[in-house]
Design an enzyme around this catalytic site. Structure first.
Site, mmCIF file in Angstrom:
data_model
loop_
_atom_site.group_PDB
_atom_site.id
_atom_site.type_symbol
_atom_site.label_atom_id
_atom_site.label_comp_id
_atom_site.label_asym_id
_atom_site.label_seq_id
_atom_site.Cartn_x
_atom_site.Cartn_y
_atom_site.Cartn_z
ATOM 1 N N ILE A 122 -0.883 -24.843 56.044
ATOM 2 C CA ILE A 122 -2.437 -25.375 56.531
ATOM 3 C C ILE A 122 -2.300 -24.823 58.147
ATOM 4 C CG2 ILE A 122 -3.872 -26.934 56.482
ATOM 5 C CD1 ILE A 122 -2.138 -28.240 54.208
ATOM 6 N N LEU B 218 10.568 -30.801 66.321
ATOM 7 C CA LEU B 218 9.693 -31.917 67.054
ATOM 8 C C LEU B 218 10.589 -33.074 67.353
ATOM 9 C CD1 LEU B 218 6.809 -32.097 67.287
ATOM 10 C CD2 LEU B 218 6.433 -33.159 65.025
ATOM 11 N N SER C 44 -2.179 -37.531 53.385
ATOM 12 C CA SER C 44 -2.398 -36.773 52.196
ATOM 13 C C SER C 44 -2.940 -37.748 50.838
ATOM 14 C CB SER C 44 -1.003 -36.650 51.711
ATOM 15 O OG SER C 44 -0.806 -36.270 50.196
ATOM 16 N N TYR D 175 8.673 -38.892 49.986
ATOM 17 C CA TYR D 175 7.709 -37.997 50.677
ATOM 18 C C TYR D 175 6.427 -38.663 51.008
ATOM 19 C CZ TYR D 175 3.848 -34.964 51.642
ATOM 20 O OH TYR D 175 2.756 -34.376 52.113
ATOM 21 N N LYS E 94 3.677 -40.867 54.515
ATOM 22 C CA LYS E 94 2.392 -40.613 55.114
ATOM 23 C C LYS E 94 1.674 -42.211 55.400
ATOM 24 C CE LYS E 94 2.279 -36.267 54.735
ATOM 25 N NZ LYS E 94 2.230 -35.677 56.249
ATOM 26 N N ASN F 63 -5.385 -31.321 47.043
ATOM 27 C CA ASN F 63 -4.652 -30.205 46.775
ATOM 28 C C ASN F 63 -4.962 -28.930 47.509
ATOM 29 O OD1 ASN F 63 -4.066 -32.219 44.773
ATOM 30 N ND2 ASN F 63 -2.819 -30.958 43.872
ATOM 31 N N VAL G 249 3.410 -25.323 31.869
ATOM 32 C CA VAL G 249 2.301 -26.187 31.773
ATOM 33 C C VAL G 249 2.780 -27.722 31.472
ATOM 34 C CG1 VAL G 249 0.054 -27.059 31.033
ATOM 35 C CG2 VAL G 249 0.595 -24.600 31.449
ATOM 36 N N GLY H 234 6.859 -38.639 37.023
ATOM 37 C CA GLY H 234 6.282 -39.105 38.264
ATOM 38 C C GLY H 234 4.977 -38.497 38.280
ATOM 39 N N ASP H 235 4.249 -37.516 37.487
ATOM 40 C CA ASP H 235 2.817 -36.934 37.634
ATOM 41 C C ASP H 235 1.848 -37.984 36.972
ATOM 42 O OD1 ASP H 235 2.698 -34.522 38.672
ATOM 43 O OD2 ASP H 235 2.608 -33.305 36.967
HETATM 44 P P1 NAD Z 1 4.256 -26.220 55.286
HETATM 45 O O1 NAD Z 1 5.829 -26.393 55.093
HETATM 46 O O2 NAD Z 1 3.762 -24.871 55.049
HETATM 47 O O3 NAD Z 1 4.135 -26.511 56.912
HETATM 48 C C1 NAD Z 1 4.871 -27.424 57.551
HETATM 49 C C2 NAD Z 1 5.446 -26.789 58.770
HETATM 50 O O4 NAD Z 1 6.125 -27.780 59.466
HETATM 51 C C3 NAD Z 1 6.403 -25.661 58.375
HETATM 52 O O5 NAD Z 1 6.192 -24.426 59.233
HETATM 53 C C4 NAD Z 1 7.642 -26.188 58.922
HETATM 54 O O6 NAD Z 1 8.693 -25.300 59.310
HETATM 55 C C5 NAD Z 1 7.348 -27.145 59.932
HETATM 56 N N1 NAD Z 1 8.317 -28.264 60.370
HETATM 57 C C6 NAD Z 1 8.921 -29.244 59.368
HETATM 58 N N2 NAD Z 1 9.760 -29.916 60.072
HETATM 59 C C7 NAD Z 1 9.447 -29.732 61.385
HETATM 60 C C8 NAD Z 1 10.229 -30.359 62.476
HETATM 61 N N3 NAD Z 1 10.879 -31.612 62.396
HETATM 62 N N4 NAD Z 1 9.763 -29.774 63.509
HETATM 63 C C9 NAD Z 1 9.112 -28.628 63.681
HETATM 64 N N5 NAD Z 1 8.330 -28.032 62.781
HETATM 65 C C10 NAD Z 1 8.629 -28.615 61.508
HETATM 66 O O7 NAD Z 1 3.455 -27.247 54.723
HETATM 67 P P2 NAD Z 1 1.653 -27.520 54.844
HETATM 68 O O8 NAD Z 1 1.491 -27.581 53.197
HETATM 69 O O9 NAD Z 1 1.253 -26.412 55.731
HETATM 70 O O10 NAD Z 1 1.493 -28.839 54.880
HETATM 71 C C11 NAD Z 1 1.212 -29.427 56.393
HETATM 72 C C12 NAD Z 1 1.203 -30.845 56.393
HETATM 73 O O11 NAD Z 1 0.051 -31.245 55.614
HETATM 74 C C13 NAD Z 1 2.549 -31.747 56.107
HETATM 75 O O12 NAD Z 1 2.438 -32.664 57.000
HETATM 76 C C14 NAD Z 1 2.221 -31.948 54.642
HETATM 77 O O13 NAD Z 1 2.673 -33.263 54.381
HETATM 78 C C15 NAD Z 1 0.364 -32.145 54.769
HETATM 79 N N6 NAD Z 1 -0.012 -32.124 53.434
HETATM 80 C C16 NAD Z 1 0.219 -31.047 52.529
HETATM 81 C C17 NAD Z 1 -0.371 -30.808 51.440
HETATM 82 C C18 NAD Z 1 -0.105 -29.676 50.423
HETATM 83 O O14 NAD Z 1 -0.073 -29.835 49.371
HETATM 84 N N7 NAD Z 1 0.296 -28.527 51.045
HETATM 85 C C19 NAD Z 1 -1.130 -31.920 50.966
HETATM 86 C C20 NAD Z 1 -1.383 -32.727 51.604
HETATM 87 C C21 NAD Z 1 -0.644 -33.099 52.836
HETATM 88 C C1 WQD Z 2 -1.049 -29.752 40.033
HETATM 89 C C2 WQD Z 2 -0.967 -30.009 38.606
HETATM 90 C C3 WQD Z 2 0.894 -30.292 37.476
HETATM 91 C C4 WQD Z 2 3.194 -26.971 38.640
HETATM 92 C C5 WQD Z 2 1.496 -32.191 44.984
HETATM 93 C C6 WQD Z 2 2.079 -33.551 45.635
HETATM 94 C C7 WQD Z 2 1.110 -34.121 46.678
HETATM 95 C C8 WQD Z 2 0.304 -33.169 47.288
HETATM 96 C C9 WQD Z 2 -0.330 -32.053 46.866
HETATM 97 C C10 WQD Z 2 1.255 -33.108 49.882
HETATM 98 C C11 WQD Z 2 -0.391 -31.080 37.999
HETATM 99 C C12 WQD Z 2 0.573 -29.224 37.161
HETATM 100 C C13 WQD Z 2 2.166 -27.904 38.455
HETATM 101 C C14 WQD Z 2 3.810 -26.113 37.707
HETATM 102 C C15 WQD Z 2 2.062 -27.439 36.291
HETATM 103 N N1 WQD Z 2 1.134 -32.609 48.520
HETATM 104 N N2 WQD Z 2 1.652 -28.005 37.208
HETATM 105 N N3 WQD Z 2 3.073 -26.398 36.314
HETATM 106 O O1 WQD Z 2 1.434 -32.888 41.988
HETATM 107 O O2 WQD Z 2 -0.894 -33.009 42.201
HETATM 108 O O3 WQD Z 2 0.428 -32.814 44.206
HETATM 109 O O4 WQD Z 2 0.978 -31.486 45.883
HETATM 110 O O5 WQD Z 2 0.995 -34.140 50.115
HETATM 111 O O6 WQD Z 2 1.834 -35.220 47.232
HETATM 112 O O7 WQD Z 2 2.548 -34.365 44.693
HETATM 113 O O8 WQD Z 2 0.187 -30.871 42.676
HETATM 114 O O9 WQD Z 2 0.143 -28.414 42.288
HETATM 115 O O10 WQD Z 2 2.309 -29.683 41.993
HETATM 116 O O11 WQD Z 2 0.477 -30.035 40.440
HETATM 117 O O12 WQD Z 2 1.419 -27.769 35.055
HETATM 118 O O13 WQD Z 2 4.554 -25.389 37.648
HETATM 119 O O14 WQD Z 2 -0.464 -28.899 38.277
HETATM 120 O O15 WQD Z 2 1.529 -31.269 36.525
HETATM 121 O O16 WQD Z 2 -0.904 -31.449 36.899
HETATM 122 P P1 WQD Z 2 0.201 -32.372 42.604
HETATM 123 P P2 WQD Z 2 1.044 -29.596 41.899
#
Ligand code: NAD
Ligand code: WQD
Length: 346
Positions: free
Chosen positions: A14, A64, A129, A153, A157, A183, A221, A299-300
């Site tokens: 992101i 960080l 999140s 995890y 948040k 997501n 799935v 946990g889902d």
């Molecule tokens: P990502 O892992 O691609 O990006 C996170 C980055 O942080 C990575 O590049 C990693 O190397 C860096 N990082 C981790 N710990 C660090 C530290 N101590 N010092 C410096 N750099 C560090 O993940 P993302 O999907 O881009 O997620 C970014 C943020 O958004 C995270 O905080 C994540 O929890 C949050 N978020 C992600 C999702 C998702 O599904 N991708 C959903 C909700 C919230």
């Molecule tokens: C989506 C759907 C699975 C993988 C997670 C974290 C959440 C947030 C976003 C950061 C579900 C199904 C998945 C697979 C499948 N991250 N699935 N086969 O669980 O909604 O959220 O990412 O904050 O904290 O829990 O996302 O993409 O893992 O799953 O059927 O191989 O796909 O069961 O219904 P989720 P996901």
């Protein structure tokens, strides 16, 4: 004078897309990342995609939690605001290694806030999140729903959110926006940057993408006995470029004098099932995805999607991309980079 924004975790999925939008928006971007789950190739590609704006990107590899290094960075660069993405995010790993997650995510956030305070930089956008809602009893989830995170995890948040609220309460100069993403999926339409997780992907889209390019034999799935339209889990998938735009909107909102510490959902407000996502991805890629039907993933939950009203009203932001767009861009990225950033240049 162009504003300078520090983006922690800016090499990640992101973060990299947000840095690009920042550059296009005329901001200077200072990125710190320890590259724990990312590659500096992402930074190089963002620079290239940004064209003439690429010169406004500065990257430093740094953890960080390295407070002296962060202090030095703040002393050297005049940072106006911070977007804090850096963190570990794998739910399963966090259950096996909770201390790793609490250390990285909490100490990282506290160190950052301390250094910001020392340097009088009190403008923050934080990546929270939808995981804070746990598995809500009803949908759509509004920002008022109770916090019910269900794994280490996830719990980092609301912990960080509360630290931010307490800090802002103690000193009203702080302006903080907490963004709860649903997501995030998809990739930049250029196919030049996208998600490239280390190891086995945990999430649906990156896993399916690796099946499509032949890196994995089949997609499992997890559960088809939920009380949803087709029995599979329903989620609110949001295009990463929409999400990046949401950060720009949040950054602009920080200059609203009425802002203290405010929380916003970033989602589309629409739920899609696992089978709907698979069908859309098959259509976009022209590939048949081999499936293995399995039981529910521990946990889902069943069904989660956002209420987007508050973000639409107060941030003047709304997601533009639909599931078809998300799958098209996911496939474009996968097809051009079957091995992520380790793929030969195209
Ligand atoms: P990502 O892992 O691609 O990006 C996170 C980055 O942080 C990575 O590049 C990693 O190397 C860096 N990082 C981790 N710990 C660090 C530290 N101590 N010092 C410096 N750099 C560090 O993940 P993302 O999907 O881009 O997620 C970014 C943020 O958004 C995270 O905080 C994540 O929890 C949050 N978020 C992600 C999702 C998702 O599904 N991708 C959903 C909700 C919230
Ligand atoms: C989506 C759907 C699975 C993988 C997670 C974290 C959440 C947030 C976003 C950061 C579900 C199904 C998945 C697979 C499948 N991250 N699935 N086969 O669980 O909604 O959220 O990412 O904050 O904290 O829990 O996302 O993409 O893992 O799953 O059927 O191989 O796909 O069961 O219904 P989720 P996901």
């Amino acid at each position: 004078m162009a504003k300078t924004v520090l983006v922690t975790g800016g090499a990640g999925f992101i973060g990299s897309h947000t840095v690009l939008q920042l550059l296009f928006g005329g901001y200077n971007a200072v990125v710190v990342d320890n590259l724990n789950n990312s590659s500096d190739i992402a930074i190089r590609r963002v620079k290239e995609l940004a064209g003439e704006f690429g010169n406004n990107l500065y990257f430093q590899q740094m953890d960080l939690r390295d407070k002296p290094a962060l202090q030095k960075l703040f002393a050297e660069r005049k940072i106006d605001a911070v977007i804090h993405f850096a963190g570990l995010k794998a739910v399963g790993e966090s259950m096996k290694k909770p201390l790793l997650y609490y250390n990285n995510n909490l100490i990282g956030a506290i160190t950052l806030l301390e250094v910001m305070a020392t340097h009088g930089c009190k403008n923050l956008v934080f990546s929270s999140s939808a995981t804070v809602y746990g598995w809500p009893k009803e949908v759509p989830c509004t920002e008022e729903f109770p916090v019910a995170a269900i794994n280490p995890y996830g719990r980092t948040k609301p912990f960080i959110e509360q630290i931010c609220r307490d800090l802002q309460h103690s000193d009203q100069e702080w302006k903080i926006i907490l963004l709860r993403y649903f997501n995030p999926v998809g990739a930049h339409p250029s196919g030049y940057i996208g998600e490239d997780p280390r190891g086995t992907p945990n999430n649906l889209m990156p896993y399916m993408q690796q099946v499509a390019v032949g890196r994995r034999p089949a997609l499992t799935v997890f559960g088809n006995d939920y009380s949803t339209k087709d029995g599979t889990g329903v989620r609110d998938y949001i295009h990463v470029v929409d999400l990046a735009e949401g950060h720009i909107a949040a950054l602009q909102k920080l200059s609203d004098p009425k802002i203290g510490c405010e929380v916003y959902n970033l989602g589309t407000g629409k739920g899609a099932s696992v089978l709907e996502i698979i069908a859309a991805f098959e259509k976009a890629s022209g590939k048949k995805i081999p499936l293995v039907m399995a039981g529910r993933r521990p946990g889902d939950g069943e069904i989660v999607y956002a209420s987007t009203e508050k973000a639409e009203r107060e941030l003047n932001w709304k997601a533009k991309y639909n599931i078809e767009d998300m799958c098209r861009d996911q496939w474009n990225w996968a097809n051009k980079n079957p091995n992520g950033y380790q793929s030969p240049e195209n």
